[in-house]
Structures are given as C-alpha cells and as structure tokens.
Design an enzyme around this catalytic site. Sequence first.
Site, PDB file in Angstrom:
ATOM      1  N   GLU A 438       0.692  -1.296  -0.020  1.00 29.18           N
ATOM      2  CA  GLU A 438      -0.081  -0.337   0.127  1.00 29.18           C
ATOM      3  C   GLU A 438       0.946   1.458   0.040  1.00 29.18           C
ATOM      4  O   GLU A 438       0.469   2.130   0.699  1.00 29.18           O
ATOM      5  CB  GLU A 438      -1.415  -0.038   1.154  1.00 29.18           C
ATOM      6  CG  GLU A 438      -2.451   0.282   1.273  1.00 29.18           C
ATOM      7  CD  GLU A 438      -2.789   0.360  -0.064  1.00 29.18           C
ATOM      8  OE1 GLU A 438      -3.600  -0.778  -0.374  1.00 29.18           O
ATOM      9  OE2 GLU A 438      -2.595   1.767  -1.077  1.00 29.18           O
TER      10      GLU A 438
HETATM   11  C1  LIG Z   1       2.295 -10.058   0.986  1.00 31.25           C
HETATM   12  C2  LIG Z   1       1.786  -8.786  -1.029  1.00 31.25           C
HETATM   13  C3  LIG Z   1      -0.078  -8.216  -0.891  1.00 31.25           C
HETATM   14  C4  LIG Z   1       0.690  -7.382  -1.668  1.00 31.25           C
HETATM   15  N1  LIG Z   1      -1.012  -6.890  -2.002  1.00 31.25           N
HETATM   16  C5  LIG Z   1      -1.052  -6.504  -3.670  1.00 31.25           C
HETATM   17  C6  LIG Z   1      -2.636  -6.511  -3.960  1.00 31.25           C
HETATM   18  O1  LIG Z   1      -3.216  -6.681  -3.486  1.00 31.25           O
HETATM   19  N2  LIG Z   1      -2.755  -5.596  -4.711  1.00 31.25           N
HETATM   20  C7  LIG Z   1      -1.616  -4.734  -6.023  1.00 31.25           C
HETATM   21  O2  LIG Z   1      -1.674  -3.899  -6.733  1.00 31.25           O
HETATM   22  N3  LIG Z   1      -0.051  -5.033  -4.771  1.00 31.25           N
HETATM   23  C8  LIG Z   1      -0.271  -5.484  -3.951  1.00 31.25           C
HETATM   24  N4  LIG Z   1       1.557  -5.812  -2.901  1.00 31.25           N
HETATM   25  C9  LIG Z   1       2.683  -5.170  -3.719  1.00 31.25           C
HETATM   26  C10 LIG Z   1       3.245  -3.714  -3.140  1.00 31.25           C
HETATM   27  O3  LIG Z   1       2.491  -2.960  -3.165  1.00 31.25           O
HETATM   28  C11 LIG Z   1       4.408  -3.884  -3.435  1.00 31.25           C
HETATM   29  O4  LIG Z   1       5.181  -4.779  -3.242  1.00 31.25           O
HETATM   30  C12 LIG Z   1       5.011  -2.404  -3.230  1.00 31.25           C
HETATM   31  O5  LIG Z   1       3.683  -1.107  -3.680  1.00 31.25           O
HETATM   32  C13 LIG Z   1       5.964  -2.147  -3.260  1.00 31.25           C
HETATM   33  O6  LIG Z   1       6.911  -2.516  -4.841  1.00 31.25           O
HETATM   34  P1  LIG Z   1       7.810  -3.107  -4.704  1.00 31.25           P
HETATM   35  O7  LIG Z   1       7.287  -4.383  -4.536  1.00 31.25           O
HETATM   36  O8  LIG Z   1       7.777  -3.433  -6.305  1.00 31.25           O
HETATM   37  O9  LIG Z   1       9.047  -2.500  -5.014  1.00 31.25           O
HETATM   38  P2  LIG Z   1      10.009  -1.654  -5.260  1.00 31.25           P
HETATM   39  O10 LIG Z   1       8.634  -0.454  -5.737  1.00 31.25           O
HETATM   40  O11 LIG Z   1      10.955  -2.042  -6.073  1.00 31.25           O
HETATM   41  O12 LIG Z   1      11.030  -1.166  -4.175  1.00 31.25           O
HETATM   42  C14 LIG Z   1      11.709  -1.640  -3.353  1.00 31.25           C
HETATM   43  C15 LIG Z   1      12.201   0.026  -3.319  1.00 31.25           C
HETATM   44  O13 LIG Z   1      13.065   1.052  -2.886  1.00 31.25           O
HETATM   45  C16 LIG Z   1      11.966   1.805  -2.861  1.00 31.25           C
HETATM   46  N5  LIG Z   1      11.236   2.770  -3.846  1.00 31.25           N
HETATM   47  C17 LIG Z   1      11.064   2.611  -5.060  1.00 31.25           C
HETATM   48  N6  LIG Z   1      11.061   3.807  -5.862  1.00 31.25           N
HETATM   49  C18 LIG Z   1      11.056   4.402  -5.115  1.00 31.25           C
HETATM   50  C19 LIG Z   1      11.438   6.244  -5.287  1.00 31.25           C
HETATM   51  N7  LIG Z   1      10.895   6.752  -6.620  1.00 31.25           N
HETATM   52  N8  LIG Z   1      11.429   6.956  -4.136  1.00 31.25           N
HETATM   53  C20 LIG Z   1      12.726   6.531  -3.532  1.00 31.25           C
HETATM   54  N9  LIG Z   1      12.183   5.782  -2.915  1.00 31.25           N
HETATM   55  C21 LIG Z   1      11.679   4.486  -3.756  1.00 31.25           C
HETATM   56  C22 LIG Z   1      10.926   1.078  -1.622  1.00 31.25           C
HETATM   57  O14 LIG Z   1      10.353   2.542  -0.885  1.00 31.25           O
HETATM   58  C23 LIG Z   1      11.220  -0.195  -0.972  1.00 31.25           C
HETATM   59  O15 LIG Z   1      12.391   0.367  -0.176  1.00 31.25           O
HETATM   60  C24 LIG Z   1       1.663  -7.025  -2.280  1.00 31.25           C
HETATM   61  C25 LIG Z   1       2.678  -7.405  -1.982  1.00 31.25           C
HETATM   62  C26 LIG Z   1       2.939  -8.275  -0.545  1.00 31.25           C
HETATM   63  C27 LIG Z   1       4.181  -8.423  -1.064  1.00 31.25           C
END
Ligand SMILES: Cc1cc2nc3c(=O)[nH]c(=O)nc-3n(C[C@H](O)[C@H](O)[C@H](O)COP(=O)(O)OP(=O)(O)OC[C@H]3O[C@@H](n4cnc5c(N)ncnc54)[C@H](O)[C@@H]3O)c2cc1C
Length: 571
Positions: A438
Amino acid sequence: MSTYSAPLDDISFALRHIAGLDELALLPAWADVGLDHTEDLLAEAGRLATEVIAPTNRIGDQTGSALNDAGDVITPEGFAPAYQQFINGGWTGVSADPEYGGAGFPLVVDVAIQEMITSANMAFSLCPMLSQSAIGPISAHGSDEQKHRWLPQLISGTWTGTMLLTEPQAGSDVGALTSRAEPQADGTYRLWGQKIFITWGEHDMTNNIVHCVLARTPGAPVGTRGISLFIVPKFLVDQNGAVGERNAVRCIGLEHKLGIHASPTCVMELDGAVGELVGEEHQGMPQMFTMMNKARLLVGLEGLAVAERAYQQAAEFAAERRQGRRPDTESGTQAPIVEHPDVRRMLLDMRARTEAMRGLLYLNAAASDRGARHPDPQQRQHARQRAELLTPVSKAWCSDQGVEVASLGIQVHGGMGFVEETGAAQHWRDSRIAPIYEGTNGIQAIDLVGRKLPMDNGAPLSALLEEMTGLDKNLDQAVGAIAEAARWLGEHPGDDALAGATPFLEMLGLTVGGWVMGRSWDTAGRLEAAEPQQADFWRAKRISSRFYLDQILPTAPALLPAVTSGASALG
Ligand SMILES: Cc1cc2nc3c(=O)[nH]c(=O)nc-3n(C[C@H](O)[C@H](O)[C@H](O)COP(=O)(O)OP(=O)(O)OC[C@H]3O[C@@H](n4cnc5c(N)ncnc54)[C@H](O)[C@@H]3O)c2cc1C
C-alpha cells in the site's frame, strides 16, 4: 498458546476521549445510525473476533492457503465458516452506504471494529479489507448500473473484492504498468496482462470475486496519466445479477512468504478477460486516490492490531514464566519474569506504543469522517486537510511500530519467542508486510514531505503544531523540533529534503503519539477521582502515558540532525 481478548475498554477510551466520537454523534450525518449503541456493536464484534476468528490464526499460519492443479485456491481449515459468520453479521459494510446495504457508521467506528478482526487474524482480515478497497472507487466513480450490480454483493460480503495494480516492472512506480484493455463493440473491454502480489486474488470462500484492475487503453499517454480502472469479475454477472460464465482471469501461482501465510498472494493472468470501464478512460489514478487514504489508514491499523495481540501474549507469558530471583524472594525460588524491572519496561514500552498508535489512527479516521460529512464547509476543509496530513504518518509510523512491538514481544519470550511453538514469532512475521505494501513507508515519507507539508502553504501542519502546544513540556520540545525540521525541509527541496523524509515522518509520528498520550494523561488524571470503580484502568493509563511522554517522546527531537543532514551525508 496465544489467545486474544478484545480490549474494549481501551478502544472505547480512544473513541470517546481521543477521537471525539461523542461530538461526531451530534452531527446530522450520523443522527440516525444509532451511534448510542456503539458499545454494543463493539462488544459483538469483539465476541466474533475472540471466539470465532482468533482460533483460526495459528492454523492459518501453519497450513497457509494452497493452489491446486485445477487453479483453485484452498483456504485453511475453519476460514470459510469463520468468513460466513463474519458476513452474517454484516461486518464488511459497517461504514458503507445504506443505499446499497451498508450500515452507514462513521469510519472511526469501522476502524475500531477492524482493529479487533485484524488482531484476531491479520491474514483473514485482509480479505474483507480488500473488499472495502474495491467498494471505494466503485461507490465514488461507478455508474448507477455498476453500483447496483456490484455494491450490494461486495458490501454484504457475498462476493469479495481485490485490487490488481502491481506488475513485475510496476511496483512503487504504478505508472509503468503495461496491462492492456481493448474496447469491444458492445461497450465492454477485453483485458490482457499479468498482475503479481494480488491479495486474496483467488479463494474458495465466496462464489464470485470482483477484481478492480488498472490497465491501459490503446493510444493512452505514458505514465500514470494513461491508466484506466476496470471491473473484472471472476464470473460474469448478467443484467439480473445472476452469476454466469467463468471469465478469463485466473490465479496461476501463489507466493511463498515470510508471514500472513493464510492470505493468498496471487499471480493473476488476464487473458482476454471481459471488463467494464469505471468512469472515463485515463482516470484510473485519480479514482484510486479516492480509496488510497482509507486503505493506507487500514494498513497502519495492521501495525496497531498485531502490536495489541503481541502485547497481550507477552504479558501473559511474563506472568507465567519463572526465572531468576528478586531481592525479596527466598533463595531457591524463581520469580515470574514480569517482576524483573527490565521485563516490565519492555511490556510497558509495548503497551505505550500500542496506545499511541490507537489514538493516532482513530484521530485520523475521525478527521476523515468530519472531512467528508461535517455540515460546516470550513470545518470540513480543516478536517480533510488534517486527515490528508496524518494519513502517511498513520500508515508508515504505525506499521513500523507494529514490527517493533512484535519484535519486543519475541524478546519478552526469550528463546521461546524465537521458536515457532509459542506463536510470538508469527506476529512479527505477519506484521513485517505492512511497511511494504500500500505504498512502501519510504513512499509515504516522500508523500508527507513532498505533498502534504506544502499543502495550503503549510497551514495544516501549523494548525496541528499549534493544537499540540501547551499540554506537556516534552511535547512542546518535540513540537519545536518539528517546526524547525519542517522549515529546513521547505528551504532544501529536492534530494536534501527527500533524504530527511523518513526521519521527519518518524518525528511526526512520535510527536502526534505524544499528543495522544498527553491527552490520555490529562483525562486519566481527571477521571481517576471521578470514577473510583475504574481506578485500576485510569492508573494504568497514567502509567503508560507518563512512560511514553518521558521515555519515548524525547527520541523525537533527537531525530532533528537526521532530518537536516541533507543528501550529501548519504555519500
Ligand atoms: C504480501 C503482498 C501483498 C500485496 N498485495 C497487493 C495487492 O493486493 N494488489 C496490488 O496491486 N499490489 C499488492 N502488493 C504489491 C505491493 O503494493 C508492492 O510490493 C509495493 O508497492 C512495493 O513495490 P515493489 O515490491 O515493486 O518494490 P519497489 O517499488 O521495487 O521498491 C523497492 C524499494 O525501493 C524504494 N523505492 C522505490 N521507488 C522509490 C522512489 N521513487 N523513491 C524512493 N524510494 C523508492 C521502496 O521504498 C523500497 O524500499 C502486495 C505485495 C505483497 C508483498
């Protein structure tokens, strides 16, 4: 073994004395919903949480949800009957629109109820929580026909909802998503693409699932401006509301995760699935923003809920486990560890942080309520800005605190906390997701510093700081440090401000927590004499609030150098 007892007195205290439920009850918007029966409603939800849902927590962790060869997701034993009891009580629709079967209560009451359901079983609670997330944009942006087709079933819980945003290359960067939607001659769309990490994307607890999917239409602009929102049901639904043919949206894999094992985290494939556009093309992101505040608040609530459960378990363990002597115990006997000052300190730290979180989250929810329904436009505007400002803090600070408190819960257990048998480790594993999904907590901090502080030339923050002043000297010091930090951030936009965003959010969380605890200290002091039959409750409140104000809050001003060090300090 871990049990859960709904903390009804603490919840009522936070609703009445921190969030101002009695004042909300006077507003015309809630004159007829029966807020004078809130205590009965909470007691009923507490019974459901304690007796029906909490017993599913352990088995859910141990067995998890599983995908079979037919592509069905099988939930752990006891989940489907517990869900049936949950929807029999109408608990998905506590704050939903009465026109579609909701009970129309303020969000803050809904949040208090969801706290208990989430403490009882976080993995389970995510299913109705995602339904609420789907109800939001359909209520706000759907056509009348869509509202009538989807909302009554989602609000009653007969069907559940999901959010399909994330793709492998599009996590925090939602604008990078590539799922596509092609318009059809009959006005529907066909959708193709793969979504990952979809919570409760597939399961066996209801006969239909309503997916809210973000995708791009042909020729859409790049980035977030070209995203549209679609309703894509698991089974198509005809004009009369009858469930028909299977749609081409399927779960093709489940993730193996650190925690929330019972919550199926699905890889979803859309292979020409039939979908309905919500509102206009390219409005997907603004539409999602209408549900984002609530969803973020509810993820912050997970931190509180797990912390409460971890605290209860640690307190119970500490009263039973005997180790070491106290100066006044006979040699050869062992004292319960709760008698050792360091163990009492850990327990009090857990309790104080939990109470501070509860106050912050309920304050935030009540501000959303006033922001949505207060009859005076000026008050509405003020409350809306307060809710906007507090939301990233509620999400990030409370989810971080949840992990911290669950970790302390393991520490109280000693070695038994590290082995799975006691269940203390499950709380920590479950809580660990909340700072990630989220919008990661890093993204929340950027939202706070980049969007919320500059709002209305800083007026919402100034109003909050002014309101928090004059209650307690430690609180005044923290408020002064925040004012200085905010000034510095305003003068150093760009990478310098972004480098200080997370410590700033932590400062603000600790400080609003301090305001909550300052008010608790004050109220408990006044009511201790007036209500002697509740003396133990008020005394406990005074101890936890004083501990927070004297021992936790002073860490807030200490974060000032971290906020103001700038990007060059990061190398
Ligand atoms: C158990 C689980 C349930 C989930 N449920 C849903 C769901 O129901 N529906 C759905 O659509 N998604 C869902 N998600 C996805 C979740 O919302 C994403 O994992 C989350 O938004 C982070 O994206 P990412 O994993 O690609 O990490 P990334 O975006 O790759 O982030 C990796 C790191 O980089 C940092 N970062 C990234 N971009 C920036 C920036 N611009 N500035 C500073 N720091 C940055 C982040 O803070 C993080 O620390 C779920 C994920 C999990 C693990």
